[in-house]
Scaffold this motif. Structure first.
Motif, short mmCIF file in Angstrom:
data_model
loop_
_atom_site.label_atom_id
_atom_site.label_comp_id
_atom_site.label_asym_id
_atom_site.label_seq_id
_atom_site.Cartn_x
_atom_site.Cartn_y
_atom_site.Cartn_z
N GLU A 162 -8.28 0.23 -5.74
CA GLU A 162 -8.81 1.34 -6.53
C GLU A 162 -8.00 2.62 -6.34
O GLU A 162 -8.39 3.68 -6.82
CB GLU A 162 -10.27 1.64 -6.11
N CYS A 163 -6.91 2.54 -5.60
CA CYS A 163 -6.13 3.74 -5.29
C CYS A 163 -5.68 4.43 -6.60
O CYS A 163 -5.07 3.79 -7.45
CB CYS A 163 -4.90 3.38 -4.46
N PRO A 164 -5.98 5.73 -6.75
CA PRO A 164 -5.60 6.42 -7.99
C PRO A 164 -4.09 6.63 -8.12
O PRO A 164 -3.61 6.96 -9.20
CB PRO A 164 -6.34 7.77 -7.89
N VAL A 165 -3.36 6.45 -7.04
CA VAL A 165 -1.91 6.67 -7.10
C VAL A 165 -1.16 5.36 -7.38
O VAL A 165 -0.28 5.30 -8.23
CB VAL A 165 -1.39 7.32 -5.80
N CYS A 166 -1.51 4.28 -6.64
CA CYS A 166 -0.74 3.04 -6.77
C CYS A 166 -1.60 1.87 -7.23
O CYS A 166 -1.11 0.75 -7.32
CB CYS A 166 -0.06 2.69 -5.45
N GLY A 167 -2.89 2.12 -7.49
CA GLY A 167 -3.83 1.04 -7.80
C GLY A 167 -3.51 0.31 -9.09
O GLY A 167 -2.63 0.71 -9.86
N PRO A 176 0.82 -1.21 0.00
CA PRO A 176 0.00 0.00 0.00
C PRO A 176 0.86 1.27 0.00
O PRO A 176 2.03 1.23 0.37
CB PRO A 176 -0.78 -0.10 1.32
N CYS A 177 0.25 2.39 -0.43
CA CYS A 177 0.92 3.68 -0.41
C CYS A 177 0.18 4.59 0.58
O CYS A 177 -0.85 4.22 1.14
CB CYS A 177 0.98 4.31 -1.80
N TYR A 178 0.73 5.78 0.78
CA TYR A 178 0.13 6.75 1.72
C TYR A 178 -1.31 7.07 1.33
O TYR A 178 -2.19 7.22 2.19
CB TYR A 178 0.99 8.03 1.73
N HIS A 179 -1.57 7.14 0.01
CA HIS A 179 -2.90 7.50 -0.47
C HIS A 179 -3.92 6.38 -0.18
O HIS A 179 -5.10 6.67 0.01
CB HIS A 179 -2.84 7.81 -1.97
N CYS A 180 -3.45 5.13 -0.14
CA CYS A 180 -4.35 4.02 0.21
C CYS A 180 -4.90 4.21 1.63
O CYS A 180 -6.01 3.79 1.94
CB CYS A 180 -3.60 2.69 0.19
N LEU A 181 -4.10 4.85 2.49
CA LEU A 181 -4.46 5.03 3.90
C LEU A 181 -5.22 6.35 4.11
O LEU A 181 -6.23 6.39 4.80
CB LEU A 181 -3.18 5.02 4.74
ZN LIG Z 1 -2.14 3.63 -2.95
#
Ligand SMILES: [Zn+2]
Length: 251
Positions: free
Chosen positions: A242-247, A169-174
């Motif tokens: 579905e994360c727009p950054v790392c999805g 996961p990335c920061y944006h996932c959280l």
């Molecule tokens: Zn992410």
């Protein structure tokens, strides 16, 4: 390593979990520290003392009198100086071997992409969500491990996002970008002085463990500290497909 280095770093070399190999990796490593406030101060200080070879220091601010309550790299004599310059002087006094790259500018996506790509690890010590998301995007793109920290009032947070593996996961996932509405800043909310030391020292520990590499990193977990009760909680961090950054659609 020469004799002086073997002495300087002897207390790390004595640790079987580190030893000469990890210490040499520290010396060859490049860490990017975004923000030289309450968190960036102890992170820079510990990484420099531990012999991380190159530190890129990013901050556009000057030292303010209100910083001195918690930003222990700075003293009364440097109020008004650029933070990167004051930090560099102190770090050079602690460990003249460390190479410092000063970036005294307000960084956005354009500046962060090459900075992250040029570093082995990124430590986010910034104080606002826009920068945190920009740092995360740069780390996802460059596949660099990100050590994230935050501190406000008596509340601290630390997380590691090991973005070398796209399955993580990335920061944006959280923290989605809609969550930043109730952004809180030290200037208006206050912050307990030692809290930034606890969170910053924990970030430095995670950064060194990832560089070594040794132990079990905090990747996939978020640590939450209530310093008023001195209680730690741990929350699992899962990847948002579905994360727009790392999805998945990004790959
Ligand atoms: Zn992410």
């Amino acid at each position: 390593m020469d004799d002086a280095q073997l002495l300087r770093y002897s207390r790390h070399i004595l640790l079987s979990e580190l030893g000469v190999d990890a210490q040499q990796r520290f010396l060859r490593s490049h860490a990017l520290i975004v923000g030289l406030g309450g968190l960036g101060n102890p992170v820079a200080q510990f990484l420099a003392a531990a012999g991380v070879g190159t530190l890129s220091l990013v901050d556009s601010d000057r030292v303010d009198l209100t910083n001195l309550q918690r930003q222990i790299l700075f003293d009364t004599g440097v109020v008004g100086q650029q933070k990167v310059d004051a930090a560099q002087a102190r770090i050079k006094a602690v460990n003249p071997e460390v190479r410092i790259v000063s970036v005294p500018v307000r960084v956005g996506a354009a500046e962060l992409a090459p900075l992250a790509a040029g570093a082995d690890i990124v430590i986010d010590c910034s104080d606002n969500f826009a920068t945190r998301h920009a740092v995360n995007r740069a780390c996802v793109a460059a596949r660099r491990p990100l050590v994230s920290g935050a501190a406000i009032r008596f509340d601290g947070q630390i997380a590691v996002f090991d973005l070398r593996d796209p399955a993580n996961p990335c920061y944006h996932c959280l923290f989605g970008e809609g969550d930043e509405l109730e952004e809180t800043r030290c200037a208006t909310m206050g912050v307990f002085a030692p809290l930034v030391g606890i969170v910053g020292a924990t970030q430095a520990a995670e950064a060194l463990k990832l560089l070594a590499p040794t132990g079990r990193s905090l990747a996939g977990r978020l640590l939450l500290l209530d310093a008023l009760a001195m209680e730690w909680r741990e929350v699992r961090v899962v990847k948002d497909p579905e994360c727009p950054v790392c999805g998945v659609e990004r790959r």
